[in-house]
Design an enzyme around this catalytic site. Structure first.
Site, short mmCIF file in Angstrom:
data_model
loop_
_atom_site.label_atom_id
_atom_site.label_comp_id
_atom_site.label_asym_id
_atom_site.label_seq_id
_atom_site.Cartn_x
_atom_site.Cartn_y
_atom_site.Cartn_z
N HIS B 47 -10.38 -49.12 60.42
CA HIS B 47 -10.56 -47.72 59.42
C HIS B 47 -9.64 -48.04 58.45
CE1 HIS B 47 -12.46 -47.24 63.63
NE2 HIS B 47 -13.00 -46.18 62.88
N ASP B 176 -4.94 -40.57 68.86
CA ASP B 176 -6.13 -40.66 68.33
C ASP B 176 -7.08 -41.19 68.97
OD1 ASP B 176 -7.71 -41.67 66.56
OD2 ASP B 176 -6.34 -43.35 65.05
N MET B 177 -7.82 -40.50 69.69
CA MET B 177 -8.28 -41.10 70.64
C MET B 177 -10.10 -40.29 70.55
SD MET B 177 -8.38 -39.34 74.16
CE MET B 177 -9.79 -38.82 74.99
N TRP B 228 -19.32 -39.12 83.04
CA TRP B 228 -19.88 -37.89 82.56
C TRP B 228 -19.22 -36.88 82.20
CZ3 TRP B 228 -19.03 -40.39 87.60
CH2 TRP B 228 -18.30 -39.85 88.20
N LYS B 229 -17.84 -37.44 82.31
CA LYS B 229 -16.86 -36.66 81.96
C LYS B 229 -16.30 -36.68 80.48
CE LYS B 229 -13.90 -35.56 85.72
NZ LYS B 229 -12.68 -35.11 86.82
N GLY B 307 0.80 -43.39 70.06
CA GLY B 307 1.63 -43.13 68.55
C GLY B 307 2.71 -43.76 68.66
#
Lengths: 337, 337
Positions: B47, B176-177, B228-229, B307
């Site tokens: 990114h 950061d996910m 599903w979560k 992190g």
């Protein structure tokens, strides 16, 4: 485990009477009983009736103070900090979300962080509480350590349930999820039936993923959703709850071996105050409509949104009676004899 | 894919010059270039530099407006709503988090919801931005549809990255996910190397879980964390972002086939305003200390917090130069020739 159906009102009366026997003031007994009964009514008996005896044992141990009333200990802008004074977790959580909703109705948004409180039983109740007041509701709690960190071989993280609830005229969307793939209660049921979990559910003693509930339960090695991701999210929710409330973090909750003195955060947003009331309903409608059109692997099944079943189950159980586990129900009724 | 190391300042200069060639005002070029370079500096080239050519293509297509400045379109209490006017996503996100931090420094908490913005590249940048100002930072974005709902056989949900960042003197904690188990970029690398993913990563054409990146990528069937979560959490984040910003939801972002016009939310909390400055650092320290003591399956490894590697990697890359993919770097430098 045979089921029997009990009228919702009867369920509330019985639980309330027992709580009054246990020194609860009547209005508090009624509220706590209603929150327990509501969980079973909505199809979540694991955090409703099936948890009631455990709740009583905590009251008897003095870990839950029936009539302790939370106290506001700090306030800045639309954030308030409260001390739950080890009162009943469901009564405290209901009060905290109510305060957050009141703040939101005044200022668009309210955040209530509560320290020194107890297990709130079914998390989703407080999401439904917010949407019933036409507010967006977000809340999360820490727990005792019951999941490993990624790579860890012992329980260090809590499964820290998170609720996000968005009101919608045609059925609110209420997500109620813990950070573990499966609840220990669910795994215990599969173990009793000699079955494996349908998906990887935790780690075995070598650290490999397993579907076998036995080893997972024995070592408290439930898998965080998404492995390192859910582990990370759990850690952050714990830190946010402990920091904002000034309360205990998961590792401190675990120190005594009992699960009490938790930290929780409740957020409410009032869309009409924010000029969003119509927009919110329109947008929610569009998103759900698109989601429901999803193609599925099983043509006979449609995808579901979080909380979709709740209103139907609630209605059915109001009409036919709330399903209860007969053994548990008999034990509970016996207390009053 | 050979790596080469380039000084951080050189990286910024080259990217900035190219952006100026593409009509960016110099200060905007410098900020956008810095945010790209920072991602590579911190060890997230996917990114950072590796996404730069894609960014240029969106500028050339007119989907990113180099000099469009966001406009505040609504305000109530400590919540503001902004129109990103299709400006560069990283510049817009940086501005939005800056505004949230300013609100927090005044009122303890700030929420900025931004509609009509663009891909913010590395999500973590805005978490680091908050902790660098000693604030707690939370932000999330929606994306185009790239994951199935649970049971669904087509991409309906976004992977909707979420950042939660907590400042700490001995190293901030920055989660950061995205909501998918693995990024498509990561799966593409494994596919190129003919390797399977280390864990279940998505669904095959029959709806079964698979570790094989090929089928997953072809059908855009990345697995949401926790099935599903994560699917539910992704849906809620999308709805919150679209509702609070007044912007597009994931299914609308996907309509054009291009990914632009996103909705994002930025939250900052200023602990000293909330009387929490010392408490926050103490608590963060205790939690991390306990976590790091976790027993592990591999005795040579300690568990890590989100992190944890960043500051070390950043320092190393500042000293030795930022690793860049030689092919990509050569293509980028060539633009200036």
């Amino acid at each position: 485990m045979k089921d029997q159906r009990i009228p919702f009102s009867r369920l509330q009366e019985v639980l309330s009477s027992i709580l009054i026997q246990n020194q609860f003031f009547p209005d508090r007994a009624a509220l706590s009983a209603r929150l327990f009964a509501q969980s079973s009514l909505d199809g979540v008996p694991s955090h409703g009736l099936n948890r009631f005896l455990h709740y009583l044992s905590y009251i008897k141990k003095g870990l839950i103070q029936p009539n302790a009333v939370p106290e506001r200990i700090g306030q800045f802008g639309s954030l308030e900090r409260w001390n739950g004074r080890l009162g009943p977790g469901n009564i405290n959580a209901h009060l905290a979300m109510k305060k957050a909703i009141q703040l939101a109705k005044k200022s668009g948004m309210g955040v209530v962080a509560m320290q020194n409180t107890n297990h709130w039983m079914r998390a989703g109740n407080y999401g439904w509480q917010a949407v019933d007041e036409a507010c967006i509701g977000i809340c999360f709690t820490n727990t005792k350590p019951n999941m490993p960190a990624y790579g860890g071989s012992e329980a260090k993280l809590g499964n820290n349930p998170l609720v996000i609830a968005i009101p919608r005229k045609n059925g609110s969307i209420v997500l109620d999820m813990a950070m573990s793939q499966f609840a220990y209660g669910k795994m215990a049921i599969f173990e009793k039936q000699g079955q494996n979990m349908p998906y990887d559910a935790g780690f075995d003693q070598r650290g490999d993923l397993t579907k076998s509930p036995k080893e997972i339960i024995e070592n408290e090695l439930a898998m965080p959703i998404g492995l390192w991701k859910g582990a990370g999210l759990s850690l952050m929710l714990d830190m946010l709850a402990a920091i904002l409330s000034g309360g205990q973090a998961t590792h401190e909750v675990g120190e005594s071996g009992e699960e009490y003195g938790l930290s929780q955060v409740f957020v409410a947003l009032e869309p009409s105050k924010l000029g969003l009331e119509e927009w919110m309903d329109t947008k929610a409608e569009q998103v759900i409509e698109d989601l429901k059109q999803s193609k599925t692997f099983d043509n006979n099944k449609k995808v579901r949104y979080p909380g979709e079943q709740t209103l139907r189950v609630r209605q059915e159980n109001l009409e036919l009676g709330v399903p209860v586990d007969v053994d548990i129900w008999n034990q509970i009724v016996k207390i009053l004899e």
